[in-house]
Design an enzyme around this catalytic site. Structure first.
Site, short mmCIF file in Angstrom:
data_model
loop_
_atom_site.label_atom_id
_atom_site.label_comp_id
_atom_site.label_asym_id
_atom_site.label_seq_id
_atom_site.Cartn_x
_atom_site.Cartn_y
_atom_site.Cartn_z
N GLY B 11 0.81 -1.22 0.00
CA GLY B 11 0.00 0.00 0.00
C GLY B 11 0.84 1.26 0.00
O GLY B 11 0.40 2.32 0.46
N GLY B 14 -0.48 4.80 -1.12
CA GLY B 14 -1.60 5.47 -0.44
C GLY B 14 -1.11 6.58 0.49
O GLY B 14 0.09 6.83 0.60
N THR B 16 -1.33 6.83 3.94
CA THR B 16 -0.56 6.30 5.07
C THR B 16 0.69 5.58 4.56
O THR B 16 1.78 5.73 5.12
CB THR B 16 -1.43 5.35 5.91
OG1 THR B 16 -2.49 6.10 6.52
CG2 THR B 16 -0.62 4.65 6.97
N GLY B 17 0.53 4.79 3.48
CA GLY B 17 1.66 4.04 2.94
C GLY B 17 2.82 4.96 2.52
O GLY B 17 3.99 4.63 2.74
N LYS B 43 2.50 1.83 -13.19
CA LYS B 43 1.95 3.14 -12.79
C LYS B 43 3.03 4.10 -12.35
O LYS B 43 4.03 3.70 -11.74
CB LYS B 43 0.92 2.94 -11.67
CG LYS B 43 -0.38 2.35 -12.18
CD LYS B 43 -1.48 2.40 -11.12
CE LYS B 43 -2.77 1.82 -11.70
NZ LYS B 43 -3.70 1.40 -10.64
N LYS B 126 -10.82 -4.69 10.89
CA LYS B 126 -9.42 -4.85 11.27
C LYS B 126 -9.29 -5.96 12.32
O LYS B 126 -8.35 -6.76 12.28
CB LYS B 126 -8.86 -3.54 11.81
CG LYS B 126 -8.72 -2.43 10.76
CD LYS B 126 -8.22 -1.13 11.39
CE LYS B 126 -8.26 0.04 10.44
NZ LYS B 126 -7.26 0.01 9.36
#
Lengths: 332, 332
Positions: B11, B14, B16-17, B43, B126
């Site tokens: 991730g 993103g 947070t990533g 990408k 989660k």
């Protein structure tokens, strides 16, 4: 006179509840009262407890939260040892405990170490109660004790241990017999509870008590050594246990309301957890965040499996669930 | 050269990533690689990361556990910052991580403090992953950070903060405005992750990072003080929030697969958790067993809300989710 926290015990006439009542009273650290449903008030077991000077409060757990909160007034610590099939009924009680300002709740645990979800339905049902407690931000302690000595020994050929054996196929070794298991004497459960519930270090934590960590091979060895007899072992493989569990799971799914199917499923899940997954051991307890009661209370002297089995041989032990007739086909 | 644990980040493109990638690289303590799905290989965002010298591994999380385990070979620590709607896809990955012998997994958390079940669907999803990890006995750390500064400030009348505001109704005070909230700058998330994931003290624990504990009243006060402007506050009562949540819950229940209904439900549950239940605060984190990252790392200097908002006023901030067009009617 020092402050004595007032403890209310639910389920005091059950196997675990009786141990907890004894432990709390012997500790001389608490004002102990018990909670019983209206229909139990006149029962001999309850009156026997009253005769020991224990006050009785009466409520049905299906009552409104307001009513239950009134029944809980003045209680500092609520200890639940509710019957296995009634776990969910504790949720209502926990909401009432929040309203009543209870300082710590001890929901019904007193079981083996197992993951919170997806391995043992019996454990999953407890987790639902623990999660309700966490939603309420109620101070709590979870107390587990592994498996009881009283349910963990095999018969011997002479038959002199049979009087104390709950389930008749006790001479089975599961898998390779090498899974370590946390064991406690049922009588120590209450003694651990009396130590743990007023200890700041155990607030909002999981704790496990134990006397021995033994494999089935080790247990059979101790029993043979003390009895001088040779046990004829039966064996069930991990694969067979897994297949039995699948079948029991399917049976349970088809008959969700059938208590016998449910009990069979519970028992097989417990066997699978203990002997195939090997959940019920100290390293996994530590992983799950448990405190070790033996580290917290180094002066605590538990009843060892060896001493317990010597009592069995001396005809001094008591079969748990003495009033139950147990079908011979059920595994323990 | 000292041993550098090899970290695989999922991730990484993103919000947070990206912060985690920056934090891991800046720490100079890890060999960092990223995991992307096959369709993302070409990408620009992925190629930009490759240009920073980061190796790319390719896998789809729907692949078999065996295949995924191969992709994970040689990895010491797996860090997941998977998209909010894809939480459940981590379960398969965790089983593969067990097969691959990963030393520690960091499942996607990075959120507010909330109870494990029954308050926020986002949190419940989660918990399902955390429970899978516990069934596997995989070593793990859960890292939460409260709410981001970047989503926690109101517009000011001059409009000079608007460029950085994600949601347009940011001038609402929820309830009495006095609920304390754990806040972190998005850029600190990765810096905390880099500290936490190789620390023995955080193994199999929950940890939260933070820079400020602020109520909405305090946040509005800081914004008015720094900007010299007066914010016209809107108010929504706790009762209204609860009613809105009930409506959103019913809408979501009727349209389980509708992402907009789901997002609306997520957001209202978060508002309810933060401002009515007041979950996102240190005392509740402590109750739930969290370690405090500021206590673990007293030398860590987080970006304060005050410093962050000064950047906003200096036109130096970045709106998170810059590529998203956000409907004006959604509350944040």
């Amino acid at each position: 006179m020092p402050f004595m926290p007032r403890v209310l015990l639910l389920g005091a006439t059950g196997e675990t509840g009786s141990s907890i009542l004894d432990g709390l009273l012997e500790s001389n650290k608490y004002e102990v009262e018990i909670l019983v449903r209206a229909s139990s008030v006149g029962k001999k077991a309850v009156m026997d407890i009253q005769d020991r000077g224990v006050k009785v409060r009466v409520a049905d757990l299906t009552a409104s939260e307001d009513e239950l909160a009134l029944v809980l007034s003045g209680i500092d610590i609520l200890v639940s040892a509710i019957a296995a099939q009634d776990q969910a009924a504790q949720k209502n009680l926990m909401r009432a405990a929040k309203m009543a300002g209870i300082q710590r709740v001890i929901p019904c645990a007193y079981a083996t170490i197992a993951p919170p979800q997806g391995v043992m339905l019996f454990r999953d049902e407890k987790e639902e109660v623990y999660n309700e407690i966490k939603r309420l931000a109620l101070p709590y302690t979870i107390i587990d004790v592994g498996f009881w000595h009283q349910l963990s020994f095999p018969r011997v050929p002479s038959g002199r241990a049979d009087y104390a054996v709950l389930l008749q196929d006790s001479t089975t070794i599961h898998g390779d017999g090498e899974a370590p298991n946390i064991l406690s004497d049922l009588r120590d459960v209450g003694r651990y509870v009396a130590r743990i519930i007023a200890d700041d270090r155990t607030l909002n934590r999981h704790v496990y008590g134990w006397s021995d960590i033994l494999t089935e091979t080790e247990i059979f060895g101790i029993v043979e050594e003390l009895s001088g007899e040779v046990i004829e072992r039966e064996y069930i493989s991990s694969q067979q246990l897994e297949a039995d569990l699948k079948r029991a799971s399917a049976e349970h799914a088809k008959n969700l309301e059938d208590p016998a199917k449910r009990l069979g499923f519970y028992i097989l899940q417990t066997l699978y957890s203990k002997y195939v997954r090997r959940d019920n051991q100290p390293s996994y307890a530590k992983y799950l965040g448990y405190l070790d009661a033996r580290e917290l209370y180094p002066d605590f002297v538990p009843i060892s499996f060896r001493d317990f089995f010597a009592e069995v041989l001396a005809a001094e032990a008591k079969r748990p669930y003495a009033h139950l007739t147990v079908p011979k086909t059920l595994e323990h």
